[in-house]
Design an enzyme around this catalytic site. Structure first.
Site, PDB file in Angstrom:
ATOM      1  N   CYS A  98      -0.846   2.913  -3.730  1.00 15.87           N
ATOM      2  CA  CYS A  98      -2.012   2.460  -2.966  1.00 15.87           C
ATOM      3  C   CYS A  98      -3.256   2.921  -3.722  1.00 15.87           C
ATOM      4  O   CYS A  98      -3.233   3.043  -4.948  1.00 15.87           O
ATOM      5  CB  CYS A  98      -1.956   2.946  -1.519  1.00 15.87           C
ATOM      6  N   TRP A  99      -4.340   3.179  -3.015  1.00 17.97           N
ATOM      7  CA  TRP A  99      -5.594   3.510  -3.706  1.00 17.97           C
ATOM      8  C   TRP A  99      -5.532   4.883  -4.385  1.00 17.97           C
ATOM      9  O   TRP A  99      -5.823   5.024  -5.568  1.00 17.97           O
ATOM     10  CB  TRP A  99      -6.757   3.462  -2.717  1.00 17.97           C
TER      11      TRP A  99
END
Length: 353
Positions: A98-99
């Site tokens: 993810c981020w």
């Protein structure tokens, strides 16, 4: 190894092609801006849902936001498993990020590991991948030798690169990666340019798998292709490399441009909009004449005049100023723009590598 395993990108990269699926758990808008090459998007939160949870976090409290987030995340992960992964065997190996490698990828990795899949979560997430790409693009371009295809507008540089690639040569086609032909008329119809981050990721992905024993063929680009900047270290290496100068009769160049820019031939109004951008160089009166030619359907003489009065003078100044070895370039004559002419030229260059 205990799963889900948490690995850095330095640890993951040597085996990245061994993963069956690379899963980007970020929102669709984050994914659209850039991602690890080859990744698919399985959002744990949609763009709207992420805003909804973030707003609750700021306006109410973290506890309420986490409750809502848990409901949405669980629902979305379940949907992805049911629609995309339910038929995967026990040995299916996904990489998830993810981020920042936190809650979103962690939630999906945890559930998949509980199912029994040997899942790996990327530590640091996309941010770590981005850091790795930036660092690599400062060093990686220096590992290769380059052969720079030069030539004025319409001489067939892009076509030659395409044929070279078909012949098995190592080709870095920056205009293709940038979705732009590199001039004021270079926007591709119905295809937007990628983000700067995605442009850099795609360049990194190409270079990463090239063989340093063989040259990389590139075009004599400027520092910017449309709205995108070529990485500085790569640009520096290209500009001091060996040059190959294409020579093609101007009538054939006009013919090639009419083929490559057929969307302007079909839509003179669109062409005139782009020609207006040249007014600061050639004045409104001259550009107005060109626009009248376009509106009257006089496309062939217009293209010929644009080559003579705009593109060729600009090229002559730029190529000598920016490419140090151009004065000793290998001249490659093309009689016409037939497929056979480009095939023979590519074979000669590929054999000479």
């Amino acid at each position: 190894m205990k799963y889900p395993a948490l690995l850095s990108f330095e640890e993951v990269f040597p085996q990245i092609r061994q993963f069956d699926t690379i899963i980007d758990a970020r929102t669709p808008s984050e994914f659209a801006e850039d991602r690890i090459p080859g990744a698919i998007n399985c959002p744990v939160l949609s763009d709207d849902e992420r805003v909804q949870v973030g707003t609750l976090y700021k306006q109410v409290n973290a506890f309420e936001a986490k409750k809502l987030g848990a409901v949405l995340v669980a629902r979305n992960i379940a949907q992805h498993i049911e629609t995309l992964f339910i038929g995967k065997p026990r040995e299916w190996t996904p990489l998830i990020y993810c981020w920042r490698g936190g809650n979103r990828s962690g939630a999906m990795a945890h559930i998949m590991a509980k199912i029994g899949w040997p899942v790996v979560q990327l530590e640091g997430g996309y941010k770590e991948f981005r850091r790795y790409v930036i660092g690599s693009l400062e060093q990686l371009p220096q590992q290769f030798s380059y052969k720079v295809i030069c030539g004025p507008t319409g001489s067939g540089k892009s076509r030659l690169l395409q044929v070279l690639q078909q012949q098995g040569a190592q080709v870095l086609d920056l205009e293709q990666i940038a979705a732009h032909r590199g001039s004021v008329l270079g926007n591709l119809p119905q295809e937007a340019q990628p983000s700067q981050k995605a442009f850099e990721s795609r360049i990194w992905d190409k270079l990463q798998y090239f063989d340093v024993r063989y040259p990389v063929f590139v075009e004599s680009e400027s520092k910017k292709i449309g709205n995108l900047r070529v990485p500085e270290a790569l640009m520096e290496q290209i500009r001091k490399s060996f040059c190959i100068a294409l020579a093609l009769p101007r009538a054939e160049r006009v013919k090639l441009l009419l083929e490559d820019y057929s969307h302007f031939v079909a839509d003179p109004a669109l062409l005139n909009t782009q020609l207006a951008c040249l007014a600061y160089l050639h004045g409104r009166e001259k550009v107005g004449e060109w626009q009248q030619m376009a509106s009257a359907g006089q496309i062939e003489p217009l293209v010929d005049e644009l080559l003579l009065k705009h593109y060729d003078p600009a090229y002559a100044q730029s190529i000598k100023r920016n490419f140090g070895q151009f004065s000793t370039a290998q001249i490659l004559d093309l009689a016409d723009i037939s497929a056979e002419a480009f095939l023979q030229a590519a074979k000669q260059l590929h054999q000479d590598r």
